[in-house]
Scaffold this motif. Structure first.
Motif, PDB file in Angstrom:
ATOM      1  N   UNK A 102      20.385  37.103  37.198  1.00 10.44           N
ATOM      2  CA  UNK A 102      19.110  36.974  38.308  1.00 10.44           C
ATOM      3  C   UNK A 102      18.104  38.135  37.920  1.00 10.44           C
ATOM      4  N   UNK A 103      17.088  37.620  38.622  1.00 12.43           N
ATOM      5  CA  UNK A 103      15.701  38.584  37.737  1.00 12.43           C
ATOM      6  C   UNK A 103      16.110  40.300  37.919  1.00 12.43           C
ATOM      7  N   UNK A 104      15.492  41.091  37.291  1.00  7.66           N
ATOM      8  CA  UNK A 104      15.116  41.951  38.021  1.00  7.66           C
ATOM      9  C   UNK A 104      17.299  42.701  37.630  1.00  7.66           C
ATOM     10  N   UNK A 105      17.418  42.242  37.715  1.00 13.07           N
ATOM     11  CA  UNK A 105      19.184  42.812  37.845  1.00 13.07           C
ATOM     12  C   UNK A 105      18.899  43.141  39.476  1.00 13.07           C
ATOM     13  N   UNK A 106      19.338  41.900  40.109  1.00 12.10           N
ATOM     14  CA  UNK A 106      19.241  41.980  41.918  1.00 12.10           C
ATOM     15  C   UNK A 106      20.746  41.453  42.340  1.00 12.10           C
ATOM     16  N   UNK A 107      21.497  41.012  41.659  1.00 13.76           N
ATOM     17  CA  UNK A 107      22.050  39.601  42.146  1.00 13.76           C
ATOM     18  C   UNK A 107      24.057  40.554  42.385  1.00 13.76           C
ATOM     19  N   UNK A 108      23.952  41.824  41.842  1.00 16.16           N
ATOM     20  CA  UNK A 108      24.938  42.254  41.478  1.00 16.16           C
ATOM     21  C   UNK A 108      25.683  43.209  43.187  1.00 16.16           C
ATOM     22  N   UNK A 109      24.740  43.753  43.414  1.00 16.07           N
ATOM     23  CA  UNK A 109      25.188  45.051  44.893  1.00 16.07           C
ATOM     24  C   UNK A 109      25.203  43.990  45.772  1.00 16.07           C
ATOM     25  N   UNK A 110      24.268  43.036  46.353  1.00 14.51           N
ATOM     26  CA  UNK A 110      24.444  42.054  47.277  1.00 14.51           C
ATOM     27  C   UNK A 110      25.900  41.162  47.225  1.00 14.51           C
ATOM     28  N   UNK A 111      26.171  41.162  46.195  1.00 15.44           N
ATOM     29  CA  UNK A 111      27.694  39.965  46.344  1.00 15.44           C
ATOM     30  C   UNK A 111      28.566  40.597  46.720  1.00 15.44           C
ATOM     31  N   UNK A 112      28.508  42.009  45.823  1.00 16.09           N
ATOM     32  CA  UNK A 112      29.704  42.951  46.738  1.00 16.09           C
ATOM     33  C   UNK A 112      29.512  43.080  47.414  1.00 16.09           C
ATOM     34  N   UNK A 113      28.672  43.268  48.153  1.00 18.20           N
ATOM     35  CA  UNK A 113      28.883  43.930  49.683  1.00 18.20           C
ATOM     36  C   UNK A 113      29.168  42.287  50.444  1.00 18.20           C
ATOM     37  N   UNK A 114      29.518  41.493  50.506  1.00 18.57           N
ATOM     38  CA  UNK A 114      29.932  40.200  50.457  1.00 18.57           C
ATOM     39  C   UNK A 114      31.084  39.936  49.648  1.00 18.57           C
ATOM     40  N   UNK A 115      31.353  40.358  49.126  1.00 22.72           N
ATOM     41  CA  UNK A 115      33.366  40.056  48.516  1.00 22.72           C
ATOM     42  C   UNK A 115      33.677  41.220  49.810  1.00 22.72           C
ATOM     43  N   UNK A 116      33.182  42.410  49.137  1.00 22.02           N
ATOM     44  CA  UNK A 116      33.866  43.048  50.476  1.00 22.02           C
ATOM     45  C   UNK A 116      34.291  42.873  52.033  1.00 22.02           C
ATOM     46  N   UNK A 117      33.457  42.508  52.514  1.00 28.92           N
ATOM     47  CA  UNK A 117      33.235  42.007  53.771  1.00 28.92           C
ATOM     48  C   UNK A 117      34.707  40.657  53.770  1.00 28.92           C
ATOM     49  N   UNK A 118      34.549  39.818  52.729  1.00 30.04           N
ATOM     50  CA  UNK A 118      35.805  39.233  52.704  1.00 30.04           C
ATOM     51  C   UNK A 118      37.050  39.623  52.780  1.00 30.04           C
ATOM     52  N   UNK A 119      37.364  40.616  52.292  1.00 33.11           N
ATOM     53  CA  UNK A 119      38.190  41.655  51.851  1.00 33.11           C
ATOM     54  C   UNK A 119      38.801  42.728  53.472  1.00 33.11           C
TER      55      UNK A 119
END
Length: 413
Positions: A102-119
């Motif tokens: 992702x541009x500006x390396x911005x994709x990591x945190x949103x996916x991590x929040x999504x992964x936490x919520x699924x768990x």
């Protein structure tokens, strides 16, 4: 979890991002190599590579990967979230992959929040954890960047042609960290910025861009302040995370040293900290470049730094070092992180399935079938029948209870 989020992180969507991200970075890398260097000289450099130091560089890359999520694990434990450390470790290491595509390396945190919520972790808790982790990361990387120009100001003259990039990169890095600290420590600053945005939102041609962003910015300010309070509350954990993150970044920056030695470039261990600062300097310089992985700027910066660090080497040898650094720290980390993501996805699907079964099972025991849906069949009078594996589980439970009751009665007689 919204349908939009599911679509955003579907395998098809992720695959498209991989293809696009790799296409951009590889194209830029190949253009730089073929247009600015002698490809035969690069081939010769790789043919004569020192295998021992190459494996040392690979080992440090793997060590960096293993150390990266430890701070996330510590902060998650400090907040007493009901999630296993293995899942937290896996979530923490997905950032290399999602930041890389992702541009500006911005994709990591949103996916991590999504992964936490699924768990089963609330977005408010996971956002706080990731924000705390980000503040610590910014503090450490800014410290290394500051040391690089304070101790070795000659690094600036080494890449004089890239001076505008240096000014923009360092200014953005220090300014963004300064604003984060201000927002975290001062509600007045946050309120003033929100007021300023609302004023700008009244300008006709800006309103459609600014007005929708105001609520998100307010939420960001609240999350930042909350995260800073948590860090202050858990000072011991925060201090430990700072030390671990500093060690982690030291390992990451040290990869460059062994890459240089692998190409038989004369770098002694007395030059190790200089190389570490040079690496931090190059990365900070290119932090603002919007392409995935900072492609287009990071290559030029590293080639210049390599040539300067090991004075007397050719530009082609410097480009060879840059290429190997790129392979290990970008493509290599992305590959390992993608495998990490696949393992996490498998574990998450298993978690979701088991919790769905438990929810249906509890509804049946409570005599409530209103929430039973999904894998169901409908009979002729239009009533829903739960899945066979749920019926079997309930039947076994009831049979066990009946047997226990019979045994107790018989014992009493």
């Amino acid at each position: 979890m919204s349908k939009k989020e599911k679509n955003k992180y579907s395998f098809k969507s992720i695959l498209n991002k991989i293809i696009l991200g790799l296409a951009i970075t590889i194209l830029i890398l190949l253009l730089i190599i073929f247009l600015t260097t002698d490809i035969n000289a690069i081939k010769a450099a790789f043919a004569n590579i020192n295998i021992g130091y190459l494996f040392a560089a690979i080992g440090l890359t793997v060590l960096y990967f293993l150390l990266s999520p430890i701070t996330t694990c510590i902060l998650t434990k400090a907040k007493k979230c009901d999630i296993s450390m293995l899942d937290t470790f896996l979530i923490g290491n997905t950032e290399h992959f999602f930041n890389g595509i992702t541009p500006f390396a911005t994709g990591g945190q949103p996916f991590q929040v999504y992964s936490y919520s699924r768990l089963g972790i609330k977005a408010s808790s996971s956002t706080g954890i990731l924000m705390m982790n980000f503040i610590i990361h910014m503090a450490v990387t800014n410290l290394f960047a500051l040391l690089s120009i304070a101790i070795y100001p000659k690094l600036i003259t080494a890449v004089g042609s890239l001076l505008p990039m240096i000014i923009i990169g360092f200014t953005m890095n220090f300014l963004s960290f300064g604003i984060i600290i201000l927002l975290a420590c001062s509600k007045k600053t946050a309120n003033f910025l929100v007021y300023l945005l609302n004023l700008l939102g009244k300008i006709k041609f800006l309103s459609k861009f600014i007005k929708p962003a105001v609520p998100a910015f307010q939420k960001y300010c609240e999350d930042t302040q909350s995260a800073f309070k948590e860090l202050w509350k858990h000072k011991g954990a925060a201090s430990l995370c700072f030390i671990i993150r500093a060690i982690t970044m030291f390992v990451y920056y040290a990869i460059t040293f062994y890459i240089l030695r692998s190409f038989n470039i004369n770098c002694s261990y007395t030059d190790l900290f200089f190389v570490i600062c040079g690496t931090s300097f190059a990365i900070t310089t290119c932090v603002f470049i919007p392409t995935p992985g900072g492609s287009g700027g990071i290559e030029f910066a590293f080639t210049s730094i390599f040539v300067f660090i090991a004075s007397g080497i050719t530009k082609d040898l410097g480009a060879s070092g840059m290429l190997l650094w790129r392979i290990l720290t970008y493509y290599g980390l992305m590959l390992i992180s993608f495998i990490d993501y696949l393992i996490l996805e498998k574990r998450t699907l298993k978690y979701e399935k088991s919790h769905k079964v438990i929810a249906v099972y509890e509804d049946l025991l409570n005599g409530d079938s209103s929430n039973i849906c999904g894998s169901t069949a409908q009979d002729s009078d239009n009533t829903q029948t739960p899945p066979s594996y749920v019926i079997e589980a309930v039947t076994n439970e009831n049979n066990t209870a009946s047997q226990d009751e019979y045994t107790n009665t018989k014992t009493e007689d």
